[in-house]
Enzyme design. Structure first.
Site, PDB file in Angstrom:
ATOM      1  N   LYS A  22       0.831  -1.209   0.000  1.00 21.68           N
ATOM      2  CA  LYS A  22       0.000   0.000   0.000  1.00 21.68           C
ATOM      3  C   LYS A  22       0.869   1.264   0.000  1.00 21.68           C
ATOM      4  O   LYS A  22       0.619   2.192  -0.767  1.00 21.68           O
ATOM      5  CB  LYS A  22      -0.904   0.008   1.238  1.00 21.68           C
ATOM      6  CG  LYS A  22      -1.578   1.332   1.500  1.00 21.68           C
ATOM      7  CD  LYS A  22      -2.393   1.347   2.749  1.00 21.68           C
ATOM      8  CE  LYS A  22      -1.655   1.678   4.017  1.00 21.68           C
ATOM      9  NZ  LYS A  22      -1.420   3.095   4.299  1.00 21.68           N
ATOM     10  N   ARG A  93      -3.821  10.220   4.266  1.00 25.94           N
ATOM     11  CA  ARG A  93      -2.540  10.897   4.434  1.00 25.94           C
ATOM     12  C   ARG A  93      -1.848  11.135   3.090  1.00 25.94           C
ATOM     13  O   ARG A  93      -1.256  12.178   2.850  1.00 25.94           O
ATOM     14  CB  ARG A  93      -1.688   9.958   5.315  1.00 25.94           C
ATOM     15  CG  ARG A  93      -0.327  10.452   5.610  1.00 25.94           C
ATOM     16  CD  ARG A  93      -0.337  11.289   6.845  1.00 25.94           C
ATOM     17  NE  ARG A  93       0.940  11.932   7.043  1.00 25.94           N
ATOM     18  CZ  ARG A  93       1.057  13.117   7.599  1.00 25.94           C
ATOM     19  NH1 ARG A  93       0.008  13.794   7.974  1.00 25.94           N
ATOM     20  NH2 ARG A  93       2.238  13.639   7.782  1.00 25.94           N
ATOM     21  N   CYS A 117      -4.415   8.098   9.659  1.00 28.14           N
ATOM     22  CA  CYS A 117      -4.618   7.527  10.991  1.00 28.14           C
ATOM     23  C   CYS A 117      -4.173   8.517  12.055  1.00 28.14           C
ATOM     24  O   CYS A 117      -3.163   9.201  11.902  1.00 28.14           O
ATOM     25  CB  CYS A 117      -3.807   6.247  11.149  1.00 28.14           C
ATOM     26  SG  CYS A 117      -4.621   4.825  10.437  1.00 28.14           S
ATOM     27  N   ILE A 124       4.258  18.290   8.581  1.00 28.09           N
ATOM     28  CA  ILE A 124       4.686  18.252   7.177  1.00 28.09           C
ATOM     29  C   ILE A 124       5.754  19.313   6.905  1.00 28.09           C
ATOM     30  O   ILE A 124       5.993  19.682   5.765  1.00 28.09           O
ATOM     31  CB  ILE A 124       3.486  18.418   6.209  1.00 28.09           C
ATOM     32  CG1 ILE A 124       2.654  19.638   6.583  1.00 28.09           C
ATOM     33  CG2 ILE A 124       2.634  17.177   6.142  1.00 28.09           C
ATOM     34  CD1 ILE A 124       1.695  20.057   5.491  1.00 28.09           C
ATOM     35  N   ASP A 125       6.395  19.771   7.991  1.00 28.91           N
ATOM     36  CA  ASP A 125       7.392  20.839   7.819  1.00 28.91           C
ATOM     37  C   ASP A 125       8.543  20.427   6.900  1.00 28.91           C
ATOM     38  O   ASP A 125       9.075  21.257   6.153  1.00 28.91           O
ATOM     39  CB  ASP A 125       7.925  21.279   9.195  1.00 28.91           C
ATOM     40  CG  ASP A 125       8.496  20.108   9.981  1.00 28.91           C
ATOM     41  OD1 ASP A 125       7.761  19.137  10.194  1.00 28.91           O
ATOM     42  OD2 ASP A 125       9.679  20.155  10.362  1.00 28.91           O
ATOM     43  N   GLN A 126       8.927  19.155   6.939  1.00 23.39           N
ATOM     44  CA  GLN A 126      10.064  18.728   6.102  1.00 23.39           C
ATOM     45  C   GLN A 126       9.687  18.691   4.618  1.00 23.39           C
ATOM     46  O   GLN A 126      10.523  18.935   3.757  1.00 23.39           O
ATOM     47  CB  GLN A 126      10.589  17.356   6.542  1.00 23.39           C
ATOM     48  CG  GLN A 126      11.129  17.337   7.959  1.00 23.39           C
ATOM     49  CD  GLN A 126      12.191  18.391   8.196  1.00 23.39           C
ATOM     50  OE1 GLN A 126      13.220  18.440   7.513  1.00 23.39           O
ATOM     51  NE2 GLN A 126      11.936  19.274   9.166  1.00 23.39           N
ATOM     52  N   ILE A 327       8.701   6.669  16.790  1.00 23.90           N
ATOM     53  CA  ILE A 327       8.312   7.428  15.587  1.00 23.90           C
ATOM     54  C   ILE A 327       7.052   8.275  15.825  1.00 23.90           C
ATOM     55  O   ILE A 327       7.047   9.465  15.542  1.00 23.90           O
ATOM     56  CB  ILE A 327       8.064   6.480  14.381  1.00 23.90           C
ATOM     57  CG1 ILE A 327       9.202   5.456  14.226  1.00 23.90           C
ATOM     58  CG2 ILE A 327       7.843   7.287  13.096  1.00 23.90           C
ATOM     59  CD1 ILE A 327      10.494   5.965  13.657  1.00 23.90           C
TER      60      ILE A 327
HETATM   61  C1  UD1 Z   1       4.704   6.668   6.425  1.00 23.47           C
HETATM   62  C2  UD1 Z   1       3.736   5.514   6.310  1.00 23.47           C
HETATM   63  C3  UD1 Z   1       3.264   5.079   7.673  1.00 23.47           C
HETATM   64  C4  UD1 Z   1       4.459   4.779   8.567  1.00 23.47           C
HETATM   65  C5  UD1 Z   1       5.454   5.928   8.563  1.00 23.47           C
HETATM   66  C6  UD1 Z   1       6.744   5.602   9.308  1.00 23.47           C
HETATM   67  C7  UD1 Z   1       2.678   5.965   4.203  1.00 23.47           C
HETATM   68  C8  UD1 Z   1       1.443   6.396   3.480  1.00 23.47           C
HETATM   69  N1  UD1 Z   1       2.601   5.966   5.522  1.00 23.47           N
HETATM   70  O1  UD1 Z   1       4.007   7.746   7.026  1.00 23.47           O
HETATM   71  O2  UD1 Z   1       2.463   3.916   7.506  1.00 23.47           O
HETATM   72  O3  UD1 Z   1       4.009   4.566   9.890  1.00 23.47           O
HETATM   73  O4  UD1 Z   1       5.814   6.267   7.225  1.00 23.47           O
HETATM   74  O5  UD1 Z   1       7.343   4.481   8.730  1.00 23.47           O
HETATM   75  O6  UD1 Z   1       3.675   5.596   3.601  1.00 23.47           O
HETATM   76  N2  UD1 Z   1       7.812  14.219  10.556  1.00 23.47           N
HETATM   77  C9  UD1 Z   1       8.112  15.546  10.824  1.00 23.47           C
HETATM   78  N3  UD1 Z   1       8.022  16.441   9.784  1.00 23.47           N
HETATM   79  C10 UD1 Z   1       7.638  16.074   8.524  1.00 23.47           C
HETATM   80  C11 UD1 Z   1       7.354  14.736   8.262  1.00 23.47           C
HETATM   81  C12 UD1 Z   1       7.438  13.811   9.313  1.00 23.47           C
HETATM   82  O7  UD1 Z   1       8.458  15.910  11.934  1.00 23.47           O
HETATM   83  O8  UD1 Z   1       7.576  16.939   7.633  1.00 23.47           O
HETATM   84  C13 UD1 Z   1       7.919  13.219  11.647  1.00 23.47           C
HETATM   85  C14 UD1 Z   1       6.565  12.574  11.969  1.00 23.47           C
HETATM   86  O9  UD1 Z   1       5.827  13.332  12.897  1.00 23.47           O
HETATM   87  C15 UD1 Z   1       7.024  11.242  12.535  1.00 23.47           C
HETATM   88  C16 UD1 Z   1       8.302  10.921  11.752  1.00 23.47           C
HETATM   89  O10 UD1 Z   1       8.725  12.154  11.192  1.00 23.47           O
HETATM   90  O11 UD1 Z   1       7.361  11.385  13.889  1.00 23.47           O
HETATM   91  C17 UD1 Z   1       8.130   9.916  10.640  1.00 23.47           C
HETATM   92  O12 UD1 Z   1       7.073  10.296   9.797  1.00 23.47           O
HETATM   93  P1  UD1 Z   1       7.039   9.913   8.243  1.00 23.47           P
HETATM   94  O13 UD1 Z   1       8.136   8.951   7.944  1.00 23.47           O
HETATM   95  O14 UD1 Z   1       6.945  11.168   7.450  1.00 23.47           O
HETATM   96  O15 UD1 Z   1       5.657   9.156   8.135  1.00 23.47           O
HETATM   97  P2  UD1 Z   1       4.613   9.223   6.967  1.00 23.47           P
HETATM   98  O16 UD1 Z   1       5.306   9.396   5.667  1.00 23.47           O
HETATM   99  O17 UD1 Z   1       3.510  10.126   7.341  1.00 23.47           O
END
Ligand code: UD1
Length: 430
Positions: A22, A93, A117, A124-126, A327
């Site tokens: 997925k 998401r 979820c 989404i800052d990154q 995470i």
């Molecule tokens: C993806 C997966 C999800 C999985 C997660 C971690 C998809 C659709 N979803 O979610 O199933 O649990 O990876 O393996 O692929 N973060 C920031 N800033 C950002 C982006 C992320 O601080 O801009 C933090 C998040 O809060 C979190 C960590 O980074 O603590 C990891 O998040 P991320 O790897 O981005 O998860 P998703 O891509 O949302």
């Protein structure tokens, strides 16, 4: 609302075919809009999240032709809107993958802020930092993320946190930017690599995906492709832990064993036997489960998406286990439900102290999110007595035919949608 009725106690035994990933399918579907030529995608999971994404594409004029349950042909030559804001798209998401994809091709896009979820703060800052580094103006207004650029230019981007979503989004935008981009501290998940392979098969020039430095040389256009998505690491891992929890013997087929290494390592530690072949892994849980320690980490560490499933197994082990979630901060919400089934777990911050109990007992429980929902189903399969799992729409976001696959392994599980059906199930299963 549909629910799962489950009579526990049967060990899961047999073989189960794992579907396409997925979390690879979502960015790959979104990235199909980056060319005017036709893209053929195979091994696509038929789950709610991928279907929502495909529907959202059709709403902006993309032609999507289903060819059977797991294949689709996508053509985005005639997009008529760069605003992705349907009712359903807000619930998932992965909607934000349209930002990277449409920004790459049209340099302009507006997408509804992502849902998904509720497992913690999902910043989404990154993503935004990456788009800005490539020269885009990004603002959030009226519930939409708006990104616009006159021209995207390659850049050197250091990710402050390892993020799957941000790595994928920036990789998409950079693959059509002018010049070179380097993404440092990139996520290494198999689905990041799968998207890079997909984009490269369309003519992109991406190197290093799967390591923490990804190098991208931008190209002006991409062409059509014919691509099969990798197998789902988390679906496979869920069935592997379901074997452990029910003291079963399950072979997951159509998998890439390398992607499952952190999962097989933990299953070995807790006393399961593992047999690996080229594209299958067999898990035999003949002995009582042992306790262990686990901390979720970015790939190749133990996946956060497997944390509830391993906790459900550890809660039935002999001894005390420690589970650390590094995470997402809100990922122990299922523990209250598991406690109602007899588990003995104390959560302190991002750590769960799990004292093994001898058995679970059936209860009416609520699935709080996708992976925790699947884990609670596993607990109900192991439990003495009957359980009713509510909010199974979460589970259906990411598992295709979950109850049918479990049935094929000998589980007593049915979908019901009324109290009468549940009573009938209870009478039938004794
Ligand atoms: C993806 C997966 C999800 C999985 C997660 C971690 C998809 C659709 N979803 O979610 O199933 O649990 O990876 O393996 O692929 N973060 C920031 N800033 C950002 C982006 C992320 O601080 O801009 C933090 C998040 O809060 C979190 C960590 O980074 O603590 C990891 O998040 P991320 O790897 O981005 O998860 P998703 O891509 O949302």
């Amino acid at each position: 609302m549909e629910q799962y009725a489950i009579k526990g106690g049967n060990p899961l035994v047999g073989e189960v075919e794992i579907g396409g990933a997925k979390n690879a399918a979502l960015p790959i579907i979104a990235a199909s809009v980056m060319t005017d030529e036709t893209v053929h995608i195979d091994n696509m999971p038929d789950v709610r999240d991928t279907n929502v994404l495909l529907d959202a594409m059709q709403e902006i004029g993309v032609l999507v032709k289903r060819e059977g349950r797991h294949k689709a042909t996508i053509n985005a030559a005639q997009i008529n809107s760069l605003v992705v804001d349907g009712d359903n798209i807000r619930k998932i998401r992965a909607s934000y993958y349209f930002i990277g994809a449409l920004l790459a091709k049209y340099k302009n896009v507006e997408v509804a802020l992502p849902g998904g979820c509720d497992i913690g703060c999902r910043a989404i800052d990154q993503h935004i930092k990456g788009f800005r580094a490539l020269g885009a103006e990004v603002k959030i207004e009226y519930g939409l993320i708006k990104a616009h650029a006159t021209q995207l230019k390659g850049s050197h981007i250091y990710m402050d946190v390892v993020s799957v979503g941000a790595t994928i989004n920036v990789m998409m935008a950079a693959s059509m930017a002018e010049g070179k981009t380097i993404i440092e501290n990139a996520a290494k998940e198999p689905h990041v690599v799968d998207l890079a392979n997909f984009l490269n098969s369309m003519g992109a020039n991406i190197k290093g995906a799967g390591t923490d430095v990804i190098r991208i040389k931008g190209v002006p256009t991409l062409h059509g492709t014919d691509y099969a998505i990798i197998p789902d690491q988390i679906e496979a891992g869920t069935f592997m832990f379901a074997a452990a929890v029910t003291k079963g013997d399950v072979t997951v087929k159509n998998v890439i064993p390398k992607h499952l290494e952190s999962i097989t390592a933990k299953l070995l530690e807790i006393g399961c036997e593992i047999e690996e072949s080229d594209d299958a892994v067999r898990v035999v849980a003949a002995k009582p489960l042992k306790s262990t320690q686990v901390k979720t980490l970015p790939y190749p560490g133990f996946p956060t998406d497997m944390q509830p499933q391993i906790t459900v197994a550890l809660a039935l082990s002999g001894g005390t286990s420690i589970v650390t979630e590094s995470i997402f901060e809100n990922r122990f919400r299922y523990v209250d439900e598991l406690t109602r089934m007899g588990a003995n777990i104390k959560v302190e911050g991002n750590t769960a102290i799990v004292d093994g109990v001898e058995k679970y007992t059936g209860a009416r429980i609520n699935a709080p999110d996708l992976r925790a929902g699947a884990a609670l189903v596993m607990a109900a399969l192991a439990a003495e007595g009957t359980s009713l799992i509510e909010s199974i729409h979460y589970i259906e976001r990411g598992y295709e035919d979950f109850h049918l696959k479990l049935q094929s392994l000998g589980a007593q599980i049915e979908k019901v949608d009324s109290e009468r059906d549940y009573k009938k199930f209870k009478l039938k299963t004794g």
